[in-house]
Design a protein around this motif. Sequence first.
Motif, PDB file in Angstrom:
ATOM      1  N   ILE A 148       0.881  -1.183   0.000  1.00 55.80           N
ATOM      2  CA  ILE A 148       0.000   0.000   0.000  1.00 55.80           C
ATOM      3  C   ILE A 148       0.914   1.228   0.000  1.00 55.80           C
ATOM      4  CG2 ILE A 148      -1.820   1.277   1.248  1.00 55.80           C
ATOM      5  CD1 ILE A 148      -2.817  -1.480   0.480  1.00 55.80           C
ATOM      6  N   VAL A 156      -8.537  -5.038  -3.206  1.00 54.93           N
ATOM      7  CA  VAL A 156      -7.826  -4.074  -2.349  1.00 54.93           C
ATOM      8  C   VAL A 156      -7.758  -2.771  -3.141  1.00 54.93           C
ATOM      9  CG1 VAL A 156      -5.692  -3.563  -1.106  1.00 54.93           C
ATOM     10  CG2 VAL A 156      -6.417  -5.952  -1.381  1.00 54.93           C
ATOM     11  N   THR A 212      -7.666   1.547  -3.311  1.00 60.97           N
ATOM     12  CA  THR A 212      -7.288   2.761  -2.579  1.00 60.97           C
ATOM     13  C   THR A 212      -7.750   4.011  -3.311  1.00 60.97           C
ATOM     14  OG1 THR A 212      -5.337   1.620  -1.716  1.00 60.97           O
ATOM     15  CG2 THR A 212      -5.292   4.029  -1.651  1.00 60.97           C
ATOM     16  N   THR A 250      -8.011   2.825   1.996  1.00 62.70           N
ATOM     17  CA  THR A 250      -7.991   1.553   1.266  1.00 62.70           C
ATOM     18  C   THR A 250      -9.145   0.701   1.789  1.00 62.70           C
ATOM     19  OG1 THR A 250      -5.593   1.670   1.083  1.00 62.70           O
ATOM     20  CG2 THR A 250      -6.588  -0.501   0.755  1.00 62.70           C
TER      21      THR A 250
END
Length: 336
Positions: A209, A228, A230, A266
């Motif tokens: 991340i 996932v 963001t 996220t």
Amino acid sequence: MKAKILSFFILTFLFFSCSKKDEASLSFLAMDTFMTLKCYGKEAHKVNQKVKAAIEELDSKLSVTLSESDFYRLNKAKDFPVKVSDDCSELLINCKKISELTDAAFDVTLYPVVKEWGFTNGNYHLPSENKIEELLKKVDYKKIQIDKNEVTFEPGQMLDSGAVGKGFAGDKAIEIYKKNGIKSAMVDLGGNIQLLGKNPYGKDWKIGIKNPLQNEIALALKVSNCAVITSGGYERNFKADDGKTYIHIFDPKTGFPVDNDIASVTVISDSGFYADALSTALFVMGQKKAVDFWKKNCNFQMIIITKDKALFYTEGLKNKISACTDFSKVTVLSAL
Ligand code: ADP
Ligand code: MG
């Protein structure tokens, strides 16, 4: 001895079952984004090609610039209803649900505002307050009516799927992999990651991340079988004449780019669409409201990095997350 032979056999089997001949990787541009598809298993190359074709087809329906796309025709329409594809109506139905759920922090009808600020063609500028007020009258997801494949809204309203298109496409990609017998795949749609199953070694995938405050990886995440996604202001923004930096995520209530305490959010969820829509909406809400939202709807995991470098993450990520940078404070969020 037997156990040793068995473990040697299992290891050898694992090694061969993950060997390069079963791996396929494919990179291309779609949805204004660099995309990479990786999958493992029989016919991996062929399945990647199928997924690429499906994403390109979806792009040709959801793009706001390609004439003949559903969104292009909707935004130019003078007569309603407009006939759209199954994908488009499914997407719009789900967009309305997310708007209801997030008290309109997410609104698919924001496009006239996003366009005026120049985020669609790079002609960035700070609009007058009057102009923003006038355009905000067109922003209201409640005015969209969807009846099977027929869409109606008020003339002058415009839609764009920028905040959800990649998540929606990721879900379609995973569906195709599953249908074609693939059990392990990673889809990277411009940093939006979608994972099918575990990695080819049977372990969780390791995902980085980004630190939204400087160019480095902030966190490593070990997860599988999920999206996932963001949202942050660090990739698309411009500096206006007033010296301020304005980003591409807007508050539908003010018509201004978001400027709150969050640097990035996220969302980790089974659904790419949900993760993409929510990461945008939670970003708009700000840290406190985003945490309250999660406590009421804790069917997803969330990571927030604030502008003062504090880290918040939900309890389901305990043991899955590790910091690669220093944070000013770390808070694990629990639902109670
Ligand atoms: P990215 O596309 O960079 O991954 P997002 O998923 O957060 O980021 O989507 C941002 C895009 O969504 C913007 O470019 C704009 O087209 C649109 N958008 C911005 N703010 C909102 C909002 N509050 N609700 C719905 N769409 C938005
Ligand atoms: Mg989004």
